[in-house]
Design an enzyme around this catalytic site. Sequence first.
Site, mmCIF file in Angstrom:
data_model
loop_
_atom_site.group_PDB
_atom_site.id
_atom_site.type_symbol
_atom_site.label_atom_id
_atom_site.label_comp_id
_atom_site.label_asym_id
_atom_site.label_seq_id
_atom_site.Cartn_x
_atom_site.Cartn_y
_atom_site.Cartn_z
ATOM 1 N N LYS A 202 1.184 -11.415 -15.763
ATOM 2 C CA LYS A 202 1.739 -10.947 -17.029
ATOM 3 C C LYS A 202 1.850 -12.134 -17.976
ATOM 4 O O LYS A 202 2.519 -13.127 -17.669
ATOM 5 C CB LYS A 202 3.095 -10.323 -16.789
ATOM 6 C CG LYS A 202 3.777 -9.865 -18.069
ATOM 7 C CD LYS A 202 5.016 -9.071 -17.751
ATOM 8 C CE LYS A 202 5.698 -8.589 -19.001
ATOM 9 N NZ LYS A 202 6.895 -7.816 -18.672
ATOM 10 N N ARG A 212 8.935 -4.093 -27.817
ATOM 11 C CA ARG A 212 10.285 -4.662 -27.965
ATOM 12 C C ARG A 212 11.044 -3.952 -29.084
ATOM 13 O O ARG A 212 12.270 -3.812 -29.005
ATOM 14 C CB ARG A 212 10.190 -6.170 -28.183
ATOM 15 C CG ARG A 212 9.687 -6.871 -26.917
ATOM 16 C CD ARG A 212 9.579 -8.381 -27.040
ATOM 17 N NE ARG A 212 8.909 -8.931 -25.866
ATOM 18 C CZ ARG A 212 8.417 -10.166 -25.771
ATOM 19 N NH1 ARG A 212 8.530 -10.999 -26.802
ATOM 20 N NH2 ARG A 212 7.824 -10.579 -24.670
ATOM 21 N N LYS A 226 9.464 -15.972 -23.948
ATOM 22 C CA LYS A 226 9.427 -15.754 -22.500
ATOM 23 C C LYS A 226 8.478 -16.733 -21.798
ATOM 24 O O LYS A 226 8.052 -16.495 -20.661
ATOM 25 C CB LYS A 226 9.060 -14.299 -22.208
ATOM 26 C CG LYS A 226 10.073 -13.295 -22.780
ATOM 27 C CD LYS A 226 9.874 -11.876 -22.260
ATOM 28 C CE LYS A 226 10.975 -10.943 -22.796
ATOM 29 N NZ LYS A 226 10.902 -9.583 -22.230
ATOM 30 N N GLU A 242 -0.938 -16.252 -8.764
ATOM 31 C CA GLU A 242 0.139 -15.267 -8.859
ATOM 32 C C GLU A 242 -0.185 -14.034 -8.012
ATOM 33 O O GLU A 242 0.669 -13.522 -7.295
ATOM 34 C CB GLU A 242 0.347 -14.826 -10.318
ATOM 35 C CG GLU A 242 1.081 -15.824 -11.207
ATOM 36 C CD GLU A 242 2.584 -15.859 -10.937
ATOM 37 O OE1 GLU A 242 3.079 -15.070 -10.118
ATOM 38 O OE2 GLU A 242 3.272 -16.692 -11.562
ATOM 39 N N LYS A 257 -1.631 -7.753 -17.532
ATOM 40 C CA LYS A 257 -1.006 -7.288 -18.770
ATOM 41 C C LYS A 257 -0.926 -8.433 -19.761
ATOM 42 O O LYS A 257 -0.535 -9.518 -19.348
ATOM 43 C CB LYS A 257 0.381 -6.786 -18.404
ATOM 44 C CG LYS A 257 1.221 -6.349 -19.544
ATOM 45 C CD LYS A 257 2.533 -5.897 -19.009
ATOM 46 C CE LYS A 257 3.449 -5.682 -20.180
ATOM 47 N NZ LYS A 257 4.803 -5.552 -19.766
ATOM 48 N N SER A 283 1.580 -2.077 -25.914
ATOM 49 C CA SER A 283 1.962 -1.455 -27.183
ATOM 50 C C SER A 283 1.164 -1.979 -28.374
ATOM 51 O O SER A 283 0.693 -1.198 -29.201
ATOM 52 C CB SER A 283 3.463 -1.659 -27.416
ATOM 53 O OG SER A 283 3.801 -3.029 -27.358
ATOM 54 N N TYR A 321 -0.710 4.257 -23.674
ATOM 55 C CA TYR A 321 0.005 5.220 -24.512
ATOM 56 C C TYR A 321 -0.935 6.313 -25.008
ATOM 57 O O TYR A 321 -0.485 7.273 -25.621
ATOM 58 C CB TYR A 321 0.689 4.491 -25.681
ATOM 59 C CG TYR A 321 1.665 3.436 -25.177
ATOM 60 C CD1 TYR A 321 2.939 3.796 -24.762
ATOM 61 C CD2 TYR A 321 1.287 2.097 -25.057
ATOM 62 C CE1 TYR A 321 3.817 2.856 -24.249
ATOM 63 C CE2 TYR A 321 2.158 1.138 -24.548
ATOM 64 C CZ TYR A 321 3.419 1.531 -24.154
ATOM 65 O OH TYR A 321 4.281 0.599 -23.637
HETATM 66 C C1 PBG Z 1 9.538 -5.853 -19.723
HETATM 67 C C2 PBG Z 1 8.272 -5.243 -20.167
HETATM 68 C C3 PBG Z 1 7.546 -5.503 -21.340
HETATM 69 C C4 PBG Z 1 6.507 -4.578 -21.383
HETATM 70 C C5 PBG Z 1 6.587 -3.800 -20.221
HETATM 71 N N1 PBG Z 1 7.676 -4.226 -19.473
HETATM 72 C C6 PBG Z 1 7.778 -6.420 -22.483
HETATM 73 C C7 PBG Z 1 8.146 -7.811 -22.318
HETATM 74 O O1 PBG Z 1 7.871 -8.450 -21.303
HETATM 75 O O2 PBG Z 1 8.766 -8.293 -23.263
HETATM 76 C C8 PBG Z 1 5.514 -4.471 -22.497
HETATM 77 C C9 PBG Z 1 4.750 -3.219 -22.590
HETATM 78 C C10 PBG Z 1 4.083 -2.977 -23.898
HETATM 79 O O3 PBG Z 1 4.046 -3.848 -24.797
HETATM 80 O O4 PBG Z 1 3.571 -1.864 -24.058
HETATM 81 N N2 PBG Z 1 9.584 -6.796 -18.776
#
Ligand code: PBG
Length: 332
Positions: A202, A212, A226, A242, A257, A283, A321
């Site tokens: 990730k 968010r 992050k 990982e 991701k 997203s 989505y």
């Molecule tokens: C939380 C999480 C995130 C997403 C899924 N689980 C966001 C983040 O790490 O800030 C993002 C999914 C998306 O953007 O559609 N840990």
Amino acid sequence: MSNIQGKFPSTRLRRNRMREFSRRLIAENNLSSNDLILPLFVCEGNNVEDPILSMPGVNRYSINKLLKKVEDAVRLSIPAIAIFPQIDTELKNAEGSLAVDENNLVCRSIKSIKKEFSEIGIICDVALDPFTNHGHDGLVIDNKIDNDKTLEILEKQALVQVSAGCDVIAPSDMMDGRVGRIRKSLDNNNFQDTLILSYAAKYASGFYGPFRDAIGSGTNLGKDGKLTYQMDPSNSDEALREVAFDISEGADMVMVKPGMPYLDIISKIKSEFKVPTFAYQVSGEYSMIKDSINKGWLNEKVVLESLLSFKRAGANGILTYFALEMAEKLKK
Ligand code: PBG
């Protein structure tokens, strides 16, 4: 390879492409509803359908409305959904303590869904960000995200979700050792058969912005965001490490991701480890594509094209989505 490929003019690669029937026959990848996982946002209240402005066409639903969306997913043979809660601001705190409450919004959603639709797979994030007032995925101690103290909470969060009926635990916070820790505690509590889908690779990505907004977790992240736990977008060897870690700790499936900017990572993981691998078309990817379609700048066919890219890269499935509208189209 080269000498069996033929020569022009006896070989013409366009011949296979000339007619629709032969194009269909030579297709190397196909998308079906079996490949789709639908992410859903849930909020408190009754009859709420709250549009997320930065994700045109996506809403937050109160549980009773959420059930209608799950029903659509079942009808369209989508195998699984992923639930994300928007927690009321006044219920958030620095420790994210609501995450381990067996009556929190996530657990109530799982129970309601399971009561009506026992077959569909329910996937839940294990991470603190929806529940913390700073929006980080872990506990902040002395201005640092404390890995090992966070693990203690994640373990409990996973247990309350599984007790409520969650089928797949998806650790999404990139803390070290979380998969092993969660696996062990699930096993000790008679949940040997609960799956773990690890968000293994990730990245610290700007493409999560609209998500968010959707769950209200993006306001207080500080200057490093992050970056001390999610991966640097410039790395790929690290993604393989990982994944290796998470598999050795007991992950059943792994995820990459975001999706489209990281197709190379999916492909490498698949060829190196041959494990079930999923892509999250996040997203920001959704919003770029959807907004351009809405404006008439792109044809809606780009949705299928984007999802096929994941299949070509080797993904077994895709969180997207677009899942409902795509499954609807595939049915026709
Ligand atoms: C939380 C999480 C995130 C997403 C899924 N689980 C966001 C983040 O790490 O800030 C993002 C999914 C998306 O953007 O559609 N840990």
